[in-house]
Design a protein around this motif. Sequence first.
Motif, mmCIF file in Angstrom:
data_model
loop_
_atom_site.group_PDB
_atom_site.id
_atom_site.type_symbol
_atom_site.label_atom_id
_atom_site.label_comp_id
_atom_site.label_asym_id
_atom_site.label_seq_id
_atom_site.Cartn_x
_atom_site.Cartn_y
_atom_site.Cartn_z
ATOM 1 N N MET A 1 1.420 8.543 23.403
ATOM 2 C CA MET A 1 2.424 9.611 23.330
ATOM 3 C C MET A 1 3.859 9.103 23.455
ATOM 4 O O MET A 1 4.788 9.827 23.146
ATOM 5 N N ILE A 2 4.032 7.890 23.944
ATOM 6 C CA ILE A 2 5.411 7.458 24.222
ATOM 7 C C ILE A 2 5.838 6.225 23.444
ATOM 8 O O ILE A 2 6.936 5.736 23.636
ATOM 9 N N ILE A 3 4.984 5.712 22.547
ATOM 10 C CA ILE A 3 5.381 4.520 21.798
ATOM 11 C C ILE A 3 5.662 4.871 20.346
ATOM 12 O O ILE A 3 5.205 5.889 19.833
ATOM 13 N N GLN A 4 6.435 4.001 19.666
ATOM 14 C CA GLN A 4 6.816 4.264 18.287
ATOM 15 C C GLN A 4 5.578 4.373 17.390
ATOM 16 O O GLN A 4 4.651 3.575 17.520
ATOM 17 N N PRO A 5 5.585 5.311 16.438
ATOM 18 C CA PRO A 5 4.426 5.478 15.555
ATOM 19 C C PRO A 5 4.060 4.201 14.811
ATOM 20 O O PRO A 5 2.901 3.849 14.688
ATOM 21 N N GLY A 6 5.049 3.489 14.292
ATOM 22 C CA GLY A 6 4.787 2.263 13.537
ATOM 23 C C GLY A 6 4.073 1.221 14.352
ATOM 24 O O GLY A 6 3.104 0.605 13.918
ATOM 25 N N ILE A 7 4.541 1.036 15.586
ATOM 26 C CA ILE A 7 3.931 0.044 16.472
ATOM 27 C C ILE A 7 2.513 0.476 16.824
ATOM 28 O O ILE A 7 1.596 -0.326 16.860
ATOM 29 N N ALA A 8 2.341 1.770 17.047
ATOM 30 C CA ALA A 8 1.014 2.283 17.417
ATOM 31 C C ALA A 8 -0.003 1.956 16.333
ATOM 32 O O ALA A 8 -1.096 1.468 16.602
ATOM 33 N N LYS A 9 0.368 2.193 15.071
ATOM 34 C CA LYS A 9 -0.583 1.951 13.979
ATOM 35 C C LYS A 9 -0.745 0.462 13.703
ATOM 36 O O LYS A 9 -1.823 -0.007 13.385
ATOM 37 N N ALA A 10 0.351 -0.291 13.831
ATOM 38 C CA ALA A 10 0.278 -1.725 13.600
ATOM 39 C C ALA A 10 -0.694 -2.371 14.577
ATOM 40 O O ALA A 10 -1.437 -3.287 14.232
ATOM 41 N N ASN A 11 -0.719 -1.869 15.789
ATOM 42 C CA ASN A 11 -1.605 -2.441 16.793
ATOM 43 C C ASN A 11 -3.054 -1.993 16.612
ATOM 44 O O ASN A 11 -3.939 -2.463 17.303
ATOM 45 N N MET A 12 -3.267 -1.041 15.719
ATOM 46 C CA MET A 12 -4.644 -0.629 15.435
ATOM 47 C C MET A 12 -5.179 -1.376 14.211
ATOM 48 O O MET A 12 -6.187 -1.002 13.634
ATOM 49 N N GLY A 13 -4.454 -2.397 13.784
ATOM 50 C CA GLY A 13 -4.926 -3.214 12.679
ATOM 51 C C GLY A 13 -4.380 -2.810 11.330
ATOM 52 O O GLY A 13 -4.769 -3.351 10.297
ATOM 53 N N VAL A 14 -3.456 -1.853 11.288
ATOM 54 C CA VAL A 14 -2.840 -1.434 10.027
ATOM 55 C C VAL A 14 -1.561 -2.235 9.851
ATOM 56 O O VAL A 14 -0.764 -2.350 10.775
ATOM 57 N N SER A 15 -1.357 -2.799 8.668
ATOM 58 C CA SER A 15 -0.145 -3.602 8.462
ATOM 59 C C SER A 15 1.079 -2.708 8.452
ATOM 60 O O SER A 15 1.006 -1.526 8.142
ATOM 61 N N ARG A 16 2.227 -3.294 8.758
ATOM 62 C CA ARG A 16 3.465 -2.524 8.783
ATOM 63 C C ARG A 16 3.811 -1.968 7.403
ATOM 64 O O ARG A 16 4.401 -0.909 7.288
ATOM 65 N N GLU A 17 3.450 -2.705 6.333
ATOM 66 C CA GLU A 17 3.736 -2.207 4.983
ATOM 67 C C GLU A 17 3.002 -0.885 4.730
ATOM 68 O O GLU A 17 3.571 0.064 4.214
ATOM 69 N N ASP A 18 1.737 -0.866 5.137
ATOM 70 C CA ASP A 18 0.945 0.357 4.946
ATOM 71 C C ASP A 18 1.506 1.495 5.782
ATOM 72 O O ASP A 18 1.546 2.639 5.348
ATOM 73 N N VAL A 19 1.935 1.154 6.985
ATOM 74 C CA VAL A 19 2.495 2.167 7.869
ATOM 75 C C VAL A 19 3.731 2.788 7.226
ATOM 76 O O VAL A 19 3.910 4.000 7.177
ATOM 77 N N THR A 20 4.606 1.931 6.690
ATOM 78 C CA THR A 20 5.845 2.412 6.082
ATOM 79 C C THR A 20 5.559 3.260 4.846
ATOM 80 O O THR A 20 6.211 4.274 4.607
ATOM 81 N N PHE A 21 4.568 2.849 4.071
ATOM 82 C CA PHE A 21 4.237 3.590 2.855
ATOM 83 C C PHE A 21 3.713 4.980 3.199
ATOM 84 O O PHE A 21 4.055 5.968 2.558
ATOM 85 N N GLU A 22 2.885 5.039 4.219
ATOM 86 C CA GLU A 22 2.251 6.315 4.573
ATOM 87 C C GLU A 22 3.211 7.232 5.333
ATOM 88 O O GLU A 22 3.292 8.421 5.083
ATOM 89 N N ASP A 23 3.930 6.670 6.292
ATOM 90 C CA ASP A 23 4.814 7.468 7.146
ATOM 91 C C ASP A 23 5.971 6.581 7.572
ATOM 92 O O ASP A 23 5.768 5.456 8.008
ATOM 93 N N HIS A 24 7.173 7.078 7.426
ATOM 94 C CA HIS A 24 8.337 6.258 7.719
ATOM 95 C C HIS A 24 9.402 7.132 8.381
ATOM 96 O O HIS A 24 9.304 8.373 8.357
ATOM 97 N N PRO A 25 10.434 6.525 8.974
ATOM 98 C CA PRO A 25 11.426 7.301 9.733
ATOM 99 C C PRO A 25 12.161 8.373 8.932
ATOM 100 O O PRO A 25 12.667 9.325 9.510
ATOM 101 N N LEU A 26 12.228 8.246 7.591
ATOM 102 C CA LEU A 26 12.954 9.231 6.776
ATOM 103 C C LEU A 26 12.029 10.269 6.153
ATOM 104 O O LEU A 26 12.459 11.085 5.345
ATOM 105 N N ASN A 27 10.773 10.225 6.514
ATOM 106 C CA ASN A 27 9.796 11.168 5.957
ATOM 107 C C ASN A 27 10.160 12.602 6.382
ATOM 108 O O ASN A 27 10.193 12.922 7.566
#
Length: 324
Positions: A1-27
Amino acid sequence: MIIQPGIAKANMGVSREDVTFEDHPLNPNPDSRWNTYFKDNEVLLQIDKDVRRLCPDISFFQRATEYPCLLILDPQNEFETLRKRVEQTTLKSQTVARNRSGVTNMSSPHKNSAPSSLNEYEVLPNGCEAHWEVVERILFIYAKLNPGIAYVQGMNEIVGPLYYTFATDPNSEWKEHAEADTFFCFTNLMAEIRDNFIKSLDDSQCGITYKMEKVYSTLKDKDMELYLKLQEQNIKPQFFAFRWLTLLLSQEFLLPDVIRIWDSLFADDNRFDFLLLVCCAMLILIREQLLEGDFTINMRLLQDYPITDVCQILQKAKELQDSK
């Protein structure tokens, strides 16, 4: 609940590129995790502002806790602390409008003022957390779990004495779990008093306006002369009883005295009826000054309460309770 979404997904094995493509700060999607993250920042800024100045008459909340959240502080996790999140955001705290309208002063005049800017606080070294940061996390998680009420200014004054009591326990085995125990007790206490913080309920029978009027109706029953004097001077309960009732007297006395009062309040089955009697007792104990004073003097007395002997106040409240 308190960490950045990108970091949360990156630590679950999802690459940062995929994270940005799916959901990004300007979405712009309202369901975007980043959108939620930025909205949460507004609440966090208000919480941060309030917890940093918690109990300014003692240094406890500025000191480092012996039991920081190691998961967040571990540099290998790349998690940002809430303190870092506040420092990095460019949002202005003026955008937050969740404080109670109509109240110009939520803190007592006789309390020392806290430093006004972030730079005036002593910076703790990496790997350390101040007690106020633990309180900040408790309030932020509570706000996330209770979106209907979220955070309202003044909740920091409710959680402060609870956390202090657990975090100073002489038994280190219990003290270690102060954060979790405080969250549990704060959540249960808020379940009983949350209506005080919901503006739309102010004028209902469970709202704060009804309770303030109850203080005066109790005073009318116990001391008609004093009641008429306050009525004559047009001193409304909103001028002082709002803070007394909403914050459970936590701003009227020093922390050890607040804990003593709460000990009696929470031990009483009808604790909030007893709180009304405590407020009434506070008025009766300064009746002579109130009867002699003019509007200005009396307002000063009520907003900066002069009696510091809380045992005397509690004894008077008990007498009022027994005389029903």
